[in-house]
Design a protein around this motif. Structure first.
Motif, mmCIF file in Angstrom:
data_model
loop_
_atom_site.group_PDB
_atom_site.id
_atom_site.type_symbol
_atom_site.label_atom_id
_atom_site.label_comp_id
_atom_site.label_asym_id
_atom_site.label_seq_id
_atom_site.Cartn_x
_atom_site.Cartn_y
_atom_site.Cartn_z
ATOM 1 N N ALA A 181 6.245 -19.422 1.145
ATOM 2 C CA ALA A 181 6.379 -18.753 -0.067
ATOM 3 C C ALA A 181 5.576 -19.708 -0.966
ATOM 4 O O ALA A 181 4.797 -19.218 -1.740
ATOM 5 N N LYS A 183 3.486 -22.061 -0.322
ATOM 6 C CA LYS A 183 2.127 -22.045 0.039
ATOM 7 C C LYS A 183 1.206 -20.977 -0.456
ATOM 8 O O LYS A 183 0.160 -21.015 -1.008
ATOM 9 N N GLU A 184 1.885 -19.858 -0.121
ATOM 10 C CA GLU A 184 1.136 -18.590 -1.098
ATOM 11 C C GLU A 184 1.158 -18.769 -2.306
ATOM 12 O O GLU A 184 -0.010 -18.121 -2.851
ATOM 13 N N LYS A 185 2.159 -19.228 -3.029
ATOM 14 C CA LYS A 185 2.060 -19.318 -4.517
ATOM 15 C C LYS A 185 0.791 -20.108 -4.990
ATOM 16 O O LYS A 185 0.026 -19.413 -5.987
ATOM 17 N N GLU A 188 -2.479 -18.586 -4.315
ATOM 18 C CA GLU A 188 -2.829 -17.479 -5.105
ATOM 19 C C GLU A 188 -3.478 -17.872 -6.525
ATOM 20 O O GLU A 188 -4.452 -17.173 -7.121
#
Length: 285
Positions: A181, A183-185, A188
Motif C-alpha cells: 500500500a 508503494k502504491e501511495k 501515485e
C-alpha cells in the motif's frame, strides 16, 4: 437593539452571507467548504450573515484524528462546540501559520499542545549545491526505477518507508497498511524514477530520497528516510546536481520537526529563520 447571534451546525451556506475577509482568514481550507470536503460546518450566525466559521474533516491516512480549522475571529463558544470527539476519533488536530496569533490565542484557552512545526520553503538549486561544496558525492546509489525491478530490495525499501513514516507520526498515528500500500501511495505521487535515489550497503536499503516534478523547472523533495546513522547530505547533493544537469532550477522542501530523517537538512535550509506551520493536538482523556 443588536441582532442576536447563535452557534449552529450548517448543512450548507447557500442562504447566508459571508464577507471576503472571513474567507481570507480561512484561505488554507476554504476549498473544503466550496467542494463539500468536510464533516461539520459550524457557524456563528447573526441574522442572515455568518460572523465566524469553523470546519472539521477526517484524513484516511490518520484515522484517529479529527482535523479542525476556524476563522481568526472565532469565539470561545464556537471553538468549544467544535471540540466534541466521537468514534472513530480520539484526538483533534489544528494547524495554522505561527503568525496567526488570534487563532493561537483562542486555541490556548483549551488544552491543546503544540506537537509539530512544519517548514515549507523553496530554494534555488545552485545555492544549495554551493553550500554543500565540502560534501563528497557518493558513487553507489540506485535509482528508484532500478530498485523497482529487484523484488527483495523493493520490499525492503517500502518496509523502511512505512516504518519511517510511522515512527515520525507517533502523536497522530498513520493508518495500518502493508508495504504494498505504501508503494502504491508513492507511485501515485509520480516520483521521478530516475532521480529518486536509494542507498544500498551490504545488499540492504539504508536510505532513500524521493523527488517529484512540479513543472519543467521546479521539483519537490518527497519522502526521506534512513536507518542507522546514514548521512543524507551526500545523497542530497548528488540529487541536486542531477536535477541541475536536467535543467531544473529550484526545489521545495517540506520538513517537520518530528521527522528526524529530513531534519538533517535543517541547517542547510536555515529553517530556524523561516516561518513555521504549527500543529496542535487535543486528546480525549
Amino acid at each position: 437593539m443588536s441582532n442576536y447571534s447563535s452557534i449552529i451546525n450548517l448543512a450548507h451556506m447557500h442562504q447566508y452571507k459571508i464577507d471576503e475577509q472571513l474567507k481570507k482568514s480561512l484561505q488554507d481550507v476554504y476549498w473544503r467548504i466550496e467542494s463539500n470536503h468536510y464533516h461539520d460546518l459550524i457557524a456563528e450566525i447573526e441574522g442572515q450573515t455568518i460572523k465566524s466559521l469553523g470546519i472539521s474533516w477526517g484524513n484516511p491516512n490518520h484515522p484517529l484524528a479529527k482535523y479542525i480549522h476556524f476563522s481568526s475571529n472565532a469565539t470561545e463558544e464556537l471553538l468549544n462546540k467544535m471540540l466534541t470527539i466521537q468514534a472513530p476519533y480520539d484526538r483533534i488536530v489544528f494547524s495554522c501559520w505561527e503568525d496567526e496569533v488570534e487563532k493561537i490565542k483562542l486555541l490556548q484557552m483549551f488544552p491543546f499542545q503544540l506537537f509539530r512545526k512544519t517548514y515549507m520553503e523553496k530554494y534555488e538549486i545552485h545555492t544549495l549545491v554551493e553550500k554543500l561544496d565540502d560534501i563528497a558525492v557518493p558513487e553507489t546509489l540506485l535509482s528508484l526505477k532500478k530498485v523497482l525491478t529487484q523484488p527483495s530490495l523493493e520490499e525492503e525499501l517500502f518496509k523502511l518507508l512505512k516504518h519511517s513514516y510511522e515512527q515520525t507520526h507517533l502523536d497522530n498515528p498513520a493508518q495500518t497498511e502493508d508495504w504494498l500500500a505504501w508503494k502504491e501511495k508513492l507511485l501515485e505521487d509520480n516520483p521521478d524514477l530516475e532521480l529518486s535515489f536509494v542507498a544500498i550497503e551490504n545488499y540492504r536499503v539504508v536510505a532513500y530520497l524521493f523527488v517529484h516534478p512540479i513543472d519543467e523547472k521546479h521539483y519537490e523533495m518527497g519522502w526521506v528516510g534512513q536507518q542507522g546513522n546514514v548521512n543524507l547530505l551526500p545523497i542530497l547533493k548528488k540529487q541536486l546536481i542531477s536535477l541541475q544537469n536536467k535543467g531544473i532550477r529550484s526545489v521545495e522542501f517540506e520538513v517537520d520537526t518530528t521527522d528526524y530523517n529530513a531534519w538533517q537538512f535543517a541547517d542547510l535550509l536555515d529553517l530556524k529563520s523561516k516561518k513555521g506551520w504549527y500543529s496542535y493536538i487535543f486528546k480525549n482523556n
